[in-house]
Design a protein around this motif. Structure first.
Motif, PDB file in Angstrom:
ATOM      1  N   GLY A 241       8.224 -17.635   7.057  1.00  0.00           N
ATOM      2  CA  GLY A 241       6.944 -17.725   6.370  1.00  0.00           C
ATOM      3  C   GLY A 241       7.098 -18.364   5.005  1.00  0.00           C
TER       4      GLY A 241
ATOM      5  N   THR B  39       4.209 -13.191   4.365  1.00  0.00           N
ATOM      6  CA  THR B  39       5.493 -13.812   4.709  1.00  0.00           C
ATOM      7  C   THR B  39       6.491 -12.726   5.064  1.00  0.00           C
ATOM      8  OG1 THR B  39       6.111 -13.796   2.394  1.00  0.00           O
ATOM      9  CG2 THR B  39       5.119 -15.812   3.262  1.00  0.00           C
TER      10      THR B  39
ATOM     11  N   THR C 180       7.846 -24.363   4.342  1.00  0.00           N
ATOM     12  CA  THR C 180       6.540 -25.033   4.422  1.00  0.00           C
ATOM     13  C   THR C 180       6.551 -26.111   5.506  1.00  0.00           C
ATOM     14  OG1 THR C 180       7.160 -26.749   2.859  1.00  0.00           O
ATOM     15  CG2 THR C 180       6.187 -24.728   1.936  1.00  0.00           C
TER      16      THR C 180
ATOM     17  N   ARG D 215       5.829 -22.112  10.287  1.00  0.00           N
ATOM     18  CA  ARG D 215       5.762 -21.415  11.570  1.00  0.00           C
ATOM     19  C   ARG D 215       4.416 -21.608  12.284  1.00  0.00           C
ATOM     20  NH1 ARG D 215       5.794 -15.057   9.643  1.00  0.00           N
ATOM     21  NH2 ARG D 215       4.209 -15.248   8.011  1.00  0.00           N
TER      22      ARG D 215
ATOM     23  N   PRO E  10      -1.934 -18.850   8.122  1.00  0.00           N
ATOM     24  CA  PRO E  10      -0.589 -19.158   7.618  1.00  0.00           C
ATOM     25  C   PRO E  10      -0.586 -20.467   6.838  1.00  0.00           C
ATOM     26  CG  PRO E  10      -0.717 -19.644   9.949  1.00  0.00           C
ATOM     27  CD  PRO E  10      -2.064 -19.151   9.551  1.00  0.00           C
TER      28      PRO E  10
ATOM     29  N   GLN F 268       2.687 -22.768   5.819  1.00  0.00           N
ATOM     30  CA  GLN F 268       3.795 -22.101   6.507  1.00  0.00           C
ATOM     31  C   GLN F 268       4.186 -22.940   7.731  1.00  0.00           C
ATOM     32  OE1 GLN F 268       3.124 -17.948   7.320  1.00  0.00           O
ATOM     33  NE2 GLN F 268       2.289 -17.547   5.266  1.00  0.00           N
TER      34      GLN F 268
END
Lengths: 562, 297
Positions: A517, A562, A520, A426, A421, A424
């Motif tokens: 997703g 994403t 940032t 998350r 990821p 990202q």
């Protein structure tokens, strides 16, 4: 004449003394200790499964079998070695009776085996072993030791030199050490082997290994050695002939037992096993406990129900920190790493049948990509180093919570299939949730990141980035899902320094955004009022030296969707 | 130690306890025993002979651990060639071989207990009493818990004697039992043998002529596999009558000469000088003269 019962009593009394001497022998005691260590190191990492661990206890007793062989040879040859043969010949108790006493005395070694079995059983039960110990397998391990002792007595009756026992033990050990050269069911005929797939079975499988026939084979070997020893020491022709008849019967029993062991496992049993391993039909018992912020379905193999609460601990701890997710369902299921490239499992079956089973296994849910299921490898939960494996499961749950893939779904090239990821938010959220759930101090994990092993260079879309290798990742408790990034780890570490409520409030306010997703890490850092930490450009090796990954040596991994 | 068999009953009615007829035993080209005839009764019989004369072979055959090439042996009317009767003999036997090893890790009492079981003394209490009795007999009451490896050579020899005494055997075969014993122990050993109950048959092989002179009513001389003399120690000494003399000077015609306690030369030989002073022959003189005569034959 001395009545027969009195002669029998004399023989039994001699046997008692020999048994006591054998039990107190330094060799046997050392063998017992080494066997215990071997059993411990063969089992402590995994979850105790009786159908595997009973066999491992027998495997550990290989060492006692060898030392008992040497000790029995030394005891039997003691009279000749100590220069007392002439004196002993003048006694009414014949050499044959003394040999019989030595053979019975080998039973003393069984006491040591029972101590080992008792200790191992206690440890396994304390560790909440699954299943029940198979008495046939445990008996087989004891008979293995008795066979070693009987062989030692047979050698001692003929060869008094101390090295004869050592040589005999070496010859007895060759089958143990060389069994891996044979890739067929013939390995069952060796004194004891550790079947590679046993720890991957969801439950005991009849015929894998063929325990009863193998125990009979070992008992017949012990009987053969015993009759040979008695025949060597018999001082009259008639008993010698009778004993040779007994030896022939023992040989016949060995042949029959070997033939039985070479029989293939019935198709219906393998059908059932593959079905269980592929998790088809009603192979597992599933339950959906209530009172969690998300719907979580736990699917466990029969007999593993008591593990449910230990799985729930880290999962619930993660779910307790996220907004209501009852519309989504997370499945946590056991999976077996069973493979059918083990001919001891599939021998006697047609290649077409084996291919069909292999295809069935390949299509198992655990082998398909998923963002809603976490697969816990059979026999690994709970295991040694529980903090690490709890972290592993909690991170997988957190990945699910933030919408990251939880299972790459392939049995080969797993690492290269794991998505990263990149950029990202998350990623950092999942790591932060995990640290909160498991109370793992990310700052402490930072120490490992100072070494090469803490970071791993990966190419994503042609760009070399660093992945974060967390300590529990190698535990292989959970099938592989998302690969954490160094950037995510560093941001999560920075988040962990902030008050929990502040971070939780920011996340709750925009949960869908942060976990989409698209957000940032830099945006998340800004929302939290901190600066996005700088990611190292290379690996920091021992001594602070920077190592730049060479082009072409870095594995490629995809970006998480994403 | 058990019930009497028919043969033993027959033997008990009379005749010799041990009868040996035409016994021969060869080891390759060496004839260890050459058609030996011998009868032995209750009491102590001393076996004299040089090294290699055949004493040990004779004793090992009597102890049923060796088999003759020819000839017959009867022990208490039992034939050792018959397996069942051989076991019967062994139940009445106490044997001390010439060179006895030892189990290093056994305790003294543990070894004796082990041997007692091998002698089929199965009752635990009786075995314990027997072990205590023989330990007392050889003066090792306080050594029961000692490891055999920690004993000196003399004590190991005492232990070897003790094991032979277990079960109060009717036949006691002792091959050089006093080797390694000090003077006091040798005297105690004489006392021990003299006081054994039930008047067993004792065959004692030794190089200690003093021991034989002191306690053996019968002596057997074994030379080159034959038995040239059987009789009392006095009779063996008498064979040297007139062949032992003393003089101020060494006599070159004598077979053997040595200085005695009075610093005079004691001579043994066939050719007595005219001016000799006759000496009273001893058992040793008789044995030496006999063995010398056998060698020169």
């Amino acid at each position: 004449m001395t009545p027969r019962p009195a002669r029998a009593r004399a023989t039994l009394r001699l046997a008692q003394i020999e048994a006591a001497l054998l039990t107190r022998s330094i060799l046997v005691l050392a063998g017992l200790v080494v066997s215990g260590i071997l059993v411990w190191f063969s089992t402590y990492r995994g979850q105790p499964l009786w159908w595997n661990d009973a066999w491992v206890i027998g495997y550990g007793q290989t060492v006692i079998s060898l030392t008992v062989l040497i000790a029995a040879q030394l005891a039997t040859a003691r009279v000749r070695r100590d220069g007392l043969a002439e004196l002993y010949k003048s006694f009414p108790s014949s050499v044959g009776r003394r040999t019989l006493a030595h053979l019975i005395g080998v039973l003393g070694a069984a006491l040591g085996c029972l101590v080992l079995i008792g200790a191992a059983t206690s440890v396994f039960e304390l560790r909440d072993a699954v299943g029940t110990p198979d008495l046939t397998v445990l008996t087989g391990g004891v008979v293995l030791v008795l066979a070693g002792g009987a062989i030692g007595v047979a050698i001692g009756t003929r060869f008094p030199h101390p090295l004869a026992g050592v040589l005999g033990a070496f010859v007895w050990f060759i089958p143990f050490s060389q069994s891996n050269r044979f890739n067929s069911a013939i390995v069952w005929l060796f004194p004891w082997v550790k079947p590679p797939q046993l720890s991957q079975l969801p439950g005991p499988l009849s015929g894998y290994p063929p325990a009863l026939a193998h125990t009979v084979e070992l008992a017949a070997i012990a009987a053969l050695a015993g009759t040979v020893a008695l025949a060597i020491s018999a001082d009259a022709r008639r008993p010698r002939v009778a004993l040779l008849g007994g030896a022939a019967a023992a040989l016949a029993a060995i042949v029959v037992a070997c033939a039985v062991q070479l029989q293939p496992i019935p198709t219906r049993d393998l059908d059932h096993l593959v079905g269980e391993a592929a998790n088809t039909g009603s192979a597992q018992h599933c339950a959906t406990p209530a009172a969690t912020p998300a719907s979580v379905r736990y699917c466990l193999y029969p007999g593993f129900g008591s593990r449910l609460s230990s799985l729930q601990g880290p999962v619930n701890a993660v779910l307790a920190q996220i907004p209501d997710q009852r519309t989504r369902t997370l499945t946590i299921s056991q999976t077996s790493g069973l493979t059918l490239d083990d001919p001891t499992l599939t021998h006697g079956h047609s290649p077409q049948q084996v291919t069909a089973w292999t295809t069935q296994l390949a299509n198992a849910p655990a082998n398909l990509p998923s963002s809603s299921a976490i697969y816990v490898n059979l026999g690994t939960w709970p295991a040694q180093g529980q903090a690490n494996v709890r972290f592993d499961l909690a991170l997988a749950t957190a990945d699910w919570a933030v919408g990251l893939p939880t299972n790459v779904g392939a049995r080969t090239s797993l690492q290269s299939n794991r998505c990263m990821p990149l950029e990202q938010a998350r990623d950092a959220i999942a790591i932060w949730l995990t640290s909160q759930a498991t109370h793992a101090k990310l700052t402490l994990l930072r120490n490992t990141t100072r070494s090469v092993s803490g970071y791993m260079p990966v190419q994503v879309d042609g760009v070399t980035v660093l992945a974060w290798v967390y300590p529990g990742q190698d535990a292989t408790v959970v099938t592989l899902g998302t690969q954490t990034t160094a950037a995510g780890y560093l941001l999560a570490t920075a988040m962990a320094t902030l008050p929990t409520q502040r971070v939780a409030a920011v996340l709750a306010a925009g949960w869908d955004t942060w976990t989409s997703g698209l957000a940032t890490g830099t945006q998340l850092a800004a929302a939290l009022g901190i600066t996005m930490p700088a990611v190292p450009t290379g690996l920091v090796g021992p001594g602070g030296r920077t190592i730049t990954p060479q082009p072409g040596t870095v594995p490629s991994q995809p970006q998480c969707p994403t | 130690m058990g019930e009497l068999t028919m043969n033993e009953t027959t033997w008990a009615a009379g005749s010799a306890a041990i009868r040996v007829d035409g016994l021969s035993r060869c080891y390759g080209d060496i004839r260890a025993l050459d058609a030996v005839d011998l009868t032995l009764d209750r009491g102590i019989t001393g076996l004299l002979g040089p090294n290699g004369a055949g004493k040990t072979t004779l004793l090992s055959i009597l102890a049923t651990v060796n088999e003759p090439d020819a000839g017959n042996v009867s022990i208490f009317g039992l034939n050792p060639k018959d397996q069942a009767e051989r076991v019967q003999i062994r139940r009445r036997l106490g044997f001390l071989p010439q060179e006895l090893g030892y189990h290093r890790h056994f305790t003294v009492a543990g070894f004796l207990d082990y041997v007692a079981i091998l002698k089929e003394i199965v009752d635990h209490r009786r075995r314990a009493e027997e072990v205590a009795r023989v330990l007392a007999a050889v003066g090792m009451e306080r050594f029961g818990r000692r490891r055999i490896r920690s004993l000196s050579g003399g004590f190991r020899q005492r232990l070897a004697i003790a094991q032979a005494l277990l079960g109060s055997p009717q036949l006691l075969i002792l091959d050089e039992p006093t080797a390694g014993l000090d003077t006091e122990q040798r005297l105690r050993f004489r006392e021990l043998l003299s006081n054994l109950p039930d008047d067993p048959v004792i065959v004692l092989s030794t190089h200690q002529v003093d021991d034989i002179a002191a306690i053996c009513p019968k002596v057997v001389v074994v030379l080159d596999g034959r038995i040239p003399f059987t009789g009392t120690p006095a009779a063996l000494a008498d064979t040297a009558a007139g062949h032992v003399w003393t003089a101020e000077q060494r006599d070159p015609r004598a077979r053997m000469s040595w200085r005695d306690g009075e610093n005079r030369w004691r001579h043994i030989g066939e050719h007595r000088p005219a001016d000799y002073q006759s000496a009273t022959p001893t058992l040793e003189d008789g044995y030496l003269l006999l063995s010398h005569a056998a060698r020169t034959r």
